[in-house]
Design a protein around this motif. Structure first.
Motif, PDB file in Angstrom:
ATOM      1  N   ARG A 102      47.625  92.287  79.045  1.00  0.00           N
ATOM      2  CA  ARG A 102      48.589  92.732  80.067  1.00  0.00           C
ATOM      3  C   ARG A 102      49.729  93.515  79.415  1.00  0.00           C
ATOM      4  O   ARG A 102      50.230  94.495  79.988  1.00  0.00           O
ATOM      5  CB  ARG A 102      49.134  91.514  80.814  1.00  0.00           C
ATOM      6  CG  ARG A 102      50.189  91.868  81.875  1.00  0.00           C
ATOM      7  CD  ARG A 102      49.552  92.324  83.150  1.00  0.00           C
ATOM      8  NE  ARG A 102      50.491  92.937  84.064  1.00  0.00           N
ATOM      9  CZ  ARG A 102      51.352  92.269  84.839  1.00  0.00           C
ATOM     10  NH1 ARG A 102      51.392  90.932  84.789  1.00  0.00           N
ATOM     11  NH2 ARG A 102      52.152  92.911  85.667  1.00  0.00           N
ATOM     12  N   TYR A 105      41.386  88.947  84.366  1.00  0.00           N
ATOM     13  CA  TYR A 105      40.927  88.927  82.977  1.00  0.00           C
ATOM     14  C   TYR A 105      39.527  88.313  82.873  1.00  0.00           C
ATOM     15  O   TYR A 105      38.647  88.835  82.176  1.00  0.00           O
ATOM     16  CB  TYR A 105      41.918  88.134  82.133  1.00  0.00           C
ATOM     17  CG  TYR A 105      41.485  87.912  80.708  1.00  0.00           C
ATOM     18  CD1 TYR A 105      41.524  88.937  79.771  1.00  0.00           C
ATOM     19  CD2 TYR A 105      41.032  86.660  80.286  1.00  0.00           C
ATOM     20  CE1 TYR A 105      41.127  88.734  78.458  1.00  0.00           C
ATOM     21  CE2 TYR A 105      40.636  86.441  78.981  1.00  0.00           C
ATOM     22  CZ  TYR A 105      40.687  87.479  78.075  1.00  0.00           C
ATOM     23  OH  TYR A 105      40.290  87.271  76.783  1.00  0.00           O
ATOM     24  N   ALA A 150      50.875  83.465  88.074  1.00  0.00           N
ATOM     25  CA  ALA A 150      50.087  83.717  86.868  1.00  0.00           C
ATOM     26  C   ALA A 150      48.593  83.809  87.155  1.00  0.00           C
ATOM     27  O   ALA A 150      47.836  84.287  86.298  1.00  0.00           O
ATOM     28  CB  ALA A 150      50.333  82.607  85.839  1.00  0.00           C
ATOM     29  N   ARG A 151      48.167  83.369  88.305  1.00  0.00           N
ATOM     30  CA  ARG A 151      46.725  83.347  88.592  1.00  0.00           C
ATOM     31  C   ARG A 151      46.113  84.741  88.730  1.00  0.00           C
ATOM     32  O   ARG A 151      44.984  84.946  88.267  1.00  0.00           O
ATOM     33  CB  ARG A 151      46.473  82.539  89.867  1.00  0.00           C
ATOM     34  CG  ARG A 151      45.005  82.453  90.232  1.00  0.00           C
ATOM     35  CD  ARG A 151      44.765  81.662  91.499  1.00  0.00           C
ATOM     36  NE  ARG A 151      43.351  81.680  91.866  1.00  0.00           N
ATOM     37  CZ  ARG A 151      42.869  81.106  92.960  1.00  0.00           C
ATOM     38  NH1 ARG A 151      43.682  80.476  93.797  1.00  0.00           N
ATOM     39  NH2 ARG A 151      41.582  81.178  93.217  1.00  0.00           N
ATOM     40  N   LEU A 166      51.352  81.812  80.248  1.00  0.00           N
ATOM     41  CA  LEU A 166      52.353  82.535  81.033  1.00  0.00           C
ATOM     42  C   LEU A 166      52.872  83.764  80.288  1.00  0.00           C
ATOM     43  O   LEU A 166      53.196  84.777  80.919  1.00  0.00           O
ATOM     44  CB  LEU A 166      53.510  81.603  81.382  1.00  0.00           C
ATOM     45  CG  LEU A 166      53.187  80.455  82.350  1.00  0.00           C
ATOM     46  CD1 LEU A 166      54.440  79.686  82.697  1.00  0.00           C
ATOM     47  CD2 LEU A 166      52.514  80.967  83.614  1.00  0.00           C
ATOM     48  N   HIS A 220      46.537  87.564  87.136  1.00  0.00           N
ATOM     49  CA  HIS A 220      46.162  88.131  85.838  1.00  0.00           C
ATOM     50  C   HIS A 220      45.001  87.360  85.220  1.00  0.00           C
ATOM     51  O   HIS A 220      44.080  87.960  84.641  1.00  0.00           O
ATOM     52  CB  HIS A 220      47.357  88.105  84.891  1.00  0.00           C
ATOM     53  CG  HIS A 220      47.004  88.404  83.466  1.00  0.00           C
ATOM     54  ND1 HIS A 220      46.634  89.659  83.042  1.00  0.00           N
ATOM     55  CD2 HIS A 220      46.922  87.586  82.373  1.00  0.00           C
ATOM     56  CE1 HIS A 220      46.360  89.623  81.748  1.00  0.00           C
ATOM     57  NE2 HIS A 220      46.518  88.389  81.319  1.00  0.00           N
ATOM     58  N   ALA A 221      45.015  86.026  85.318  1.00  0.00           N
ATOM     59  CA  ALA A 221      43.938  85.223  84.740  1.00  0.00           C
ATOM     60  C   ALA A 221      42.606  85.509  85.437  1.00  0.00           C
ATOM     61  O   ALA A 221      41.565  85.641  84.783  1.00  0.00           O
ATOM     62  CB  ALA A 221      44.288  83.740  84.829  1.00  0.00           C
ATOM     63  N   SER A 262      41.178  78.520  86.556  1.00  0.00           N
ATOM     64  CA  SER A 262      42.219  79.509  86.825  1.00  0.00           C
ATOM     65  C   SER A 262      42.901  79.279  88.166  1.00  0.00           C
ATOM     66  O   SER A 262      44.067  79.641  88.344  1.00  0.00           O
ATOM     67  CB  SER A 262      41.616  80.914  86.773  1.00  0.00           C
ATOM     68  OG  SER A 262      42.559  81.888  87.141  1.00  0.00           O
ATOM     69  N   LYS A 272      51.038  85.659  78.426  1.00  0.00           N
ATOM     70  CA  LYS A 272      50.009  86.671  78.663  1.00  0.00           C
ATOM     71  C   LYS A 272      50.042  87.162  80.107  1.00  0.00           C
ATOM     72  O   LYS A 272      49.815  88.349  80.370  1.00  0.00           O
ATOM     73  CB  LYS A 272      48.633  86.095  78.343  1.00  0.00           C
ATOM     74  CG  LYS A 272      48.413  85.797  76.865  1.00  0.00           C
ATOM     75  CD  LYS A 272      47.018  85.245  76.631  1.00  0.00           C
ATOM     76  CE  LYS A 272      46.790  84.960  75.151  1.00  0.00           C
ATOM     77  NZ  LYS A 272      45.429  84.403  74.906  1.00  0.00           N
ATOM     78  N   ALA A 273      50.299  86.264  81.046  1.00  0.00           N
ATOM     79  CA  ALA A 273      50.284  86.644  82.458  1.00  0.00           C
ATOM     80  C   ALA A 273      51.402  87.615  82.800  1.00  0.00           C
ATOM     81  O   ALA A 273      51.223  88.508  83.642  1.00  0.00           O
ATOM     82  CB  ALA A 273      50.386  85.402  83.341  1.00  0.00           C
TER      83      ALA A 273
END
Length: 369
Positions: A95, A38, A31-32, A85, A34-35, A24, A87-88
């Motif tokens: 999300r 998660y 984007a990091r 991306l 959210h990853a 990640s 999903k992010a």
């Protein structure tokens, strides 16, 4: 861009958790968060669960799949990077559900009159039926945002287009009588109404926070430094201080070929799955060939990818003049491409003003009589 790792799969849940966080860290900076959140939420939620071996094995298998997806995306798989991306930025996945919850949440009453009106509205249906999940939604805000989304004509929406029945008032579109001409019971009417709103909610792309929306727009325009967008390079894999001299990596593992089909043993080295497994092809005479669907991530690629996602996002801000909310969708201006220096010779003989361009207009062809 980073290459896939040829590292052994983790054997413990903690090792799997650490490798997920490591992969990640190579994602784009926007984007990091959210990853990471998660991965940490999934691990901490089930950290102390007392489950059976079958369920635990299933969760570990899903985590291994997520690890392979992260590795393939960081190694050059554009399709998987696009899905990450999406999903992010809340176009799909968990999300999106969080952003949708904030969209349909009832606003807190600011005055005593608003609080009394909200209490009276609850009392109106509490005597007739039991409360359900639709009572907790602000349906007016949901319908107004859906109408604004329908006007933008999002052709590449991952949730599908909004239909006419979604934009009109669902209460008016539900039939009042069945095929026998008798009215539906109240419970059946409520079930039909919830089904229409659930279908509407499945197709809505909820708005992003304003700050995040502006950063995504800057990246779509190519202003990476201003938006704080950067993609870290892969760090070297740590090696042990003491190496096992008895074990040779070049030894042929004939036991696997003797007990399993050859296609099953060599499936990890196929060009199609090499991005997921990180394995190298040991049977080709030309060395380690490139896997299938491995691309080099360039600033032009990031700009195009983020632009396609930014066109699917919107921001929502309160309008103090007219009341309600003002919804703004991402719209990228069209910039005509400029000719390169090597191709300018083809445009040297063309006119540059309107007066000279009138002399080169072709004559109108005569049609058949």
């Amino acid at each position: 861009m980073s290459r896939p790792l040829s590292v052994p799969p983790p054997t413990t849940t903690l090792g799997l958790y650490r490798q997920l966080l490591r992969e990640s860290s190579y994602l784009p900076s926007l984007a990091r968060p959210h990853a990471d959140r998660y991965i940490k939420d999934r691990f901490r939620r089930h950290q102390h669960d007392k489950t059976d071996e079958t369920r635990l094995r299933k969760r570990i298998k899903e985590a291994h799949h997520e690890l392979r997806v992260f590795r393939a995306a960081n190694a050059g798989d554009m399709d998987r990077m696009h899905k990450i991306l999406l999903k992010a930025f809340g176009r799909t996945g968990s999300r999106r559900r969080e952003l949708f919850t904030s969209l349909v949440r009832h606003p807190s009453p600011a005055t005593t009159e608003e609080m009394e009106a909200q209490i009276n509205g609850v009392r109106a249906w509490s005597f007739d039926r039991d409360p359900d999940w639709l009572d907790g939604w602000d349906t007016e805000a949901l319908l107004s945002f859906a109408k604004a989304q329908a006007k933008t004509s999002l052709s590449s929406s991952p949730r599908g287009p909004l239909l006419h029945k979604h934009l009109m008032s669902p209460e008016k579109n539900i039939p009042r009588e069945n095929v026998y001409g008798k009215p539906f019971p109240e419970k059946v009417m409520r079930t039909k109404l919830k089904k229409v709103y659930a279908d509407l909610a499945d197709r809505v792309l909820p708005p992003l926070p304003e700050k995040e929306w502006h950063k995504l727009g800057l990246v779509a325009e190519g202003k990476f430094e201003e938006a704080g967008w950067h993609v870290p390079s892969r760090r070297a894999v740590a090696k042990g201080l003491v190496e096992d001299g008895d074990k040779k990596e070049d030894d042929w593992k004939w036991q696997a070929y003797a007990t399993k089909p050859v296609a099953l043993v060599d499936i990890a080295q196929s060009k199609k799955l090499r991005l997921l497994t990180g394995a190298s092809d040991e049977n080709t005479p030309y060395g380690d060939t490139q896997p299938v669907d491995r691309h080099v991530y360039t600033p032009k690629f990031w700009r195009r990818l983020t632009k396609s996602i930014w066109l699917l996002t919107a921001k929502r801000a309160q309008d103090p003049e007219k009341g309600g909310y003002r919804i703004t969708w991402g719209r990228a201006p069209f910039n005509a491409p400029k000719a390169a220096a090597s191709g300018m010779e083809f445009f040297e003989s063309l006119p540059v003003d309107a007066e000279s361009s009138e002399g080169i207009k072709g004559t109108k062809k005569k049609g058949r009589k």
